[in-house]
Design a protein around this motif. Structure first.
Motif, mmCIF file in Angstrom:
data_model
loop_
_atom_site.group_PDB
_atom_site.id
_atom_site.type_symbol
_atom_site.label_atom_id
_atom_site.label_comp_id
_atom_site.label_asym_id
_atom_site.label_seq_id
_atom_site.Cartn_x
_atom_site.Cartn_y
_atom_site.Cartn_z
ATOM 1 N N VAL A 67 -2.706 1.409 -4.912
ATOM 2 C CA VAL A 67 -3.868 1.500 -4.026
ATOM 3 C C VAL A 67 -3.748 2.779 -3.209
ATOM 4 O O VAL A 67 -2.666 3.114 -2.707
ATOM 5 C CB VAL A 67 -3.938 0.282 -3.075
ATOM 6 C CG1 VAL A 67 -5.106 0.418 -2.112
ATOM 7 C CG2 VAL A 67 -4.063 -1.007 -3.888
ATOM 8 N N GLU A 68 -4.860 3.504 -3.072
ATOM 9 C CA GLU A 68 -4.863 4.741 -2.288
ATOM 10 C C GLU A 68 -5.730 4.565 -1.052
ATOM 11 O O GLU A 68 -6.829 4.003 -1.111
ATOM 12 C CB GLU A 68 -5.414 5.901 -3.128
ATOM 13 C CG GLU A 68 -5.433 7.240 -2.375
ATOM 14 C CD GLU A 68 -6.108 8.330 -3.175
ATOM 15 O OE1 GLU A 68 -5.455 9.334 -3.470
ATOM 16 O OE2 GLU A 68 -7.306 8.161 -3.504
ATOM 17 N N ALA A 69 -5.216 5.049 0.091
ATOM 18 C CA ALA A 69 -5.988 5.049 1.331
ATOM 19 C C ALA A 69 -5.460 6.168 2.216
ATOM 20 O O ALA A 69 -4.256 6.415 2.266
ATOM 21 C CB ALA A 69 -5.867 3.709 2.057
ATOM 22 N N MET A 70 -6.349 6.869 2.903
ATOM 23 C CA MET A 70 -5.970 7.952 3.819
ATOM 24 C C MET A 70 -5.062 8.964 3.124
ATOM 25 O O MET A 70 -4.090 9.459 3.683
ATOM 26 C CB MET A 70 -5.288 7.392 5.067
ATOM 27 C CG MET A 70 -6.165 6.505 5.916
ATOM 28 S SD MET A 70 -5.288 5.804 7.319
ATOM 29 C CE MET A 70 -4.921 7.305 8.236
ATOM 30 N N LYS A 71 -5.378 9.269 1.838
ATOM 31 C CA LYS A 71 -4.626 10.246 1.037
ATOM 32 C C LYS A 71 -3.186 9.826 0.788
ATOM 33 O O LYS A 71 -2.350 10.631 0.425
ATOM 34 C CB LYS A 71 -4.662 11.627 1.701
ATOM 35 C CG LYS A 71 -6.060 12.203 1.842
ATOM 36 C CD LYS A 71 -6.036 13.578 2.466
ATOM 37 C CE LYS A 71 -7.447 14.131 2.594
ATOM 38 N NZ LYS A 71 -7.452 15.468 3.212
ATOM 39 N N MET A 72 -2.884 8.549 1.002
ATOM 40 C CA MET A 72 -1.553 8.025 0.723
ATOM 41 C C MET A 72 -1.646 6.975 -0.369
ATOM 42 O O MET A 72 -2.601 6.203 -0.417
ATOM 43 C CB MET A 72 -0.931 7.408 1.989
ATOM 44 C CG MET A 72 -0.605 8.406 3.070
ATOM 45 S SD MET A 72 -0.050 7.577 4.575
ATOM 46 C CE MET A 72 1.299 6.605 3.915
#
Length: 621
Positions: free
Chosen positions: A579-584
């Motif tokens: 899962v990707e969120a906030m470029k992380m």
């Protein structure tokens, strides 16, 4: 003594200097960026001046803005702290040319020790032992490769203007030398504007030992014993201690005398640190310890020296800068007990030590030990500066006693929702090898598997169940099979701890420390912070056919990869999806050996925090 002091630094550094300056009756002046306006050091100074936007180059690294603040406030002296401009010879000269007292090393000494090759040549001339290798002017690839051959592999390529772990490459084989040399030069040019390098013999079991020295304008120079800074990660120190374990009196005398000789060789004045590298493969011996570099400033880890000597090193700095002699002669400086400093960072060790930023909604730091911190509860950790939250400093009559205090102190730390390395620090302090002083700079690399657990242990899960039972004596708990709030110690409940759901035992009387922060209940356990909660109805339903392996998204985001399909067999630790969120990116892995059950998401699915994304069922044997 000067009447006023401007501190050209921030956070815990500024607070530390303000504390000592006030005991001397000195008026303190803080400078701050827009991002730091609400931090404690700004309020604690007698006067504070805004000097620019958040980026350091536009504020704390702007010599013009700092000097303008000094003129505006009538500052008699400038203390650069122990970062930013503290080792900038041009800034030191500019301060002195403005008629302001510079609380730091002489510009000539800063220059002399600023380049590693020139510093080593000076040390050789002064009779200080240096690491075998090459530091000549001929920087051709052919000459460097020949010198590496002569030194013997493995070797270390180091930028002559390097620092902070940048511009360093280990080379194990001659055929890799050219590629790694080019890489090192690129990084050196980018980081320091200077691509020159030196070659050093690589030490397989290195210990990093440094000696605190002090000199005044009257020719007096003393040492305040040594510190061991071997516990590092990527050349960044994590835990320091004083004295160095395993260092006998003869070896201590040898390196401390070498440190004083090094300082005298450059006509040093003020606080400085002489860093040595030791080959500890056969114990610490005088003939296996070599000069590495000199830091012409006070160090972040100076509190452990203060703890074992009882001296205030910032006070010493201010007295020397004011033209006074050193407060004590060498024979009057005594060593007492043992001290440790642990650096508490806003980072996530379990996710590759990624920095963590945000508001410190909940912050509890240890009691009854020294804590140097630049932030308080409610402050922001930003992406602009070093992510340090605090330094935890403990002292005891011996190493075992000091380590026991350090372990308890780190276990008591509570940080949320910003992630921290508190749990890692506690596990290091309790580690059998660390307690046995079996350490070198590769310690964390070798012990990563044991020091970085990915999942809560059984006790933590039981604490979560017990804490939630106490907080939710009515309501959702009554719907969970197996749970009896007033039942025996065998009462079980399904609980969410971190990213996964578990069966936990409710154990009345089990110590728990859980707080509510916003809509989240957080369990603090051994320095770790675990968000805990009850499964929602859909999760309970999913678990009825999924064993213990319902896996939830740890954050709202986008599914960017799916590595399994329903019915696939997986082993513990196998990657399931990302899962990707906030470029992380956050990779979710199988909690045990089993078979993939429900897989309600695919690449491109947007998920919410704690949404079921995949389940794994244990195979029946």
């Amino acid at each position: 003594m000067m009447e006023s002091l401007l501190i050209a630094n921030r956070g815990e550094i500024a607070r530390r200097i303000i504390r000592t300056a006030k005991t001397l009756g000195i008026r303190t002046i803080a400078v701050y960026s827009e991002a730091d306006a609400g931090l404690p050091f700004v309020a604690e100074a007698d006067e504070a001046v805004a000097i620019g936007p958040a980026p350091a180059r536009e504020s704390y690294l702007s010599q013009e803005r700092i000097l303008e603040a000094a003129r505006k406030t009538g500052a008699a002296a400038i203390h650069p702290g122990y970062g930013f401009l503290s080792e900038n010879a041009e800034f030191a000269e500019a301060v002195e040319n403005a008629g302001i007292i510079w609380v730091g090393a002489p510009p000539a000494a800063i220059r002399a020790m600023g380049l590693k090759d020139a510093a080593k040549q000076l040390m050789q001339a002064a009779g200080v032992p240096v690491t075998p290798g090459y530091m000549g002017a001929d920087q051709s690839e052919e000459r460097l490769a020949a010198e590496a051959d002569a030194t013997g592999y493995p070797v270390l390529i180091k930028a002559v203007a390097g620092g902070g772990g940048k511009g360093m490459r280990r080379v194990d084989r001659r055929q890799d030398f050219a590629e790694l040399l080019a890489s090192c030069r690129r990084e050196a040019a980018s980081s320091f504007g200077d691509d020159r390098v030196l070659i050093e013999h690589y030490i397989a079991n290195p210990r990093h030992i440094e000696v605190q020295i002090f000199a005044d304008r009257f020719g007096n120079c003393v040492h305040l014993f040594e510190r061991d800074c071997s516990l590092q990660r990527r050349h960044q120190k994590v835990i320091e201690e004083a004295p160095a374990p395993g260092l006998d009196a003869a070896t201590r005398a040898s390196i401390c005398e070498a440190a004083v000789s090094a300082a005298k060789a450059v006509n040093y004045i003020g606080a400085g640190t002489i860093e040595f590298i030791a080959d500890a493969s056969e114990g610490l011996r005088p003939d296996r310890i070599w000069f590495m570099e000199m830091n012409t400033r006070l160090q972040v880890e100076h509190p452990v020296t203060e703890a074992i000597t009882g001296e205030d090193l910032v006070l010493w700095q201010l007295k020397v800068a004011a033209g006074e002699p050193l407060p004590k002669a060498q024979d009057d400086i005594l060593m007492n007990g043992w001290a440790f400093e642990a650096r508490l960072y806003a980072e996530n060790p379990a996710a590759g030590y990624l920095p963590s930023i945000g508001r410190l909604d909940h912050l509890r730091l240890p009691q009854n030990v020294r804590v140097d911190s630049g932030v308080e509860e409610g402050n922001e950790i930003t992406a602009f500066y070093d992510p340090m939250i605090a330094k935890i400093i403990v002292h005891g009559p011996n190493r075992d006693a000091a380590l026991a205090r350090l372990t308890r102190a780190c276990e008591s730390i509570e940080v949320w929702p910003v992630k921290s390395n508190a749990g890692l620090l506690a596990r290091i302090a309790a580690d059998a090898d660390f307690r046995g002083a079996k350490l070198d700079t590769g310690f964390l690399d070798r012990h990563g598997e044991t020091l970085l657990p990915q999942e809560p242990d059984e006790t933590t899960i039981d604490r979560a169940a017990t804490a939630l039972a106490a907080k939710e004596a009515t309501g959702p708990w009554s719907a969970l099979a197996g749970l009896r709030i007033a039942g025996t110690s065998d009462s079980r409940a399904r609980v969410r701890v971190g990213d996964h759901l578990y069966w936990g035992h409710v154990r009345p009387g089990l110590d728990t420390n859980a707080v509510r922060s916003g809509d989240t209940v957080v369990l603090f356990d051994g320095g770790n912070a675990w968000p805990i909660g009850l499964p929602v109805a859909s999760e309970v339903e999913a678990h009825q056919g999924a064993g213990d392996g319902a896996i939830l998204s740890p954050m709202p985001g986008l599914v960017i990869s799916v590595d399994v399909a329903e019915g696939d067999r997986v082993a513990k630790g196998d990657r399931l999806l990302t899962v990707e969120a906030m470029k992380m990116e956050h990779t979710l892995r199988a909690p045990f050996d089993g078979i993939v059950g429900k897989l309600p998401v695919s690449v491109g699915t947007r998920v919410s925090e704690n949404q079921l994304v995949v389940s794994v069922t244990k195979e029946e044997h």
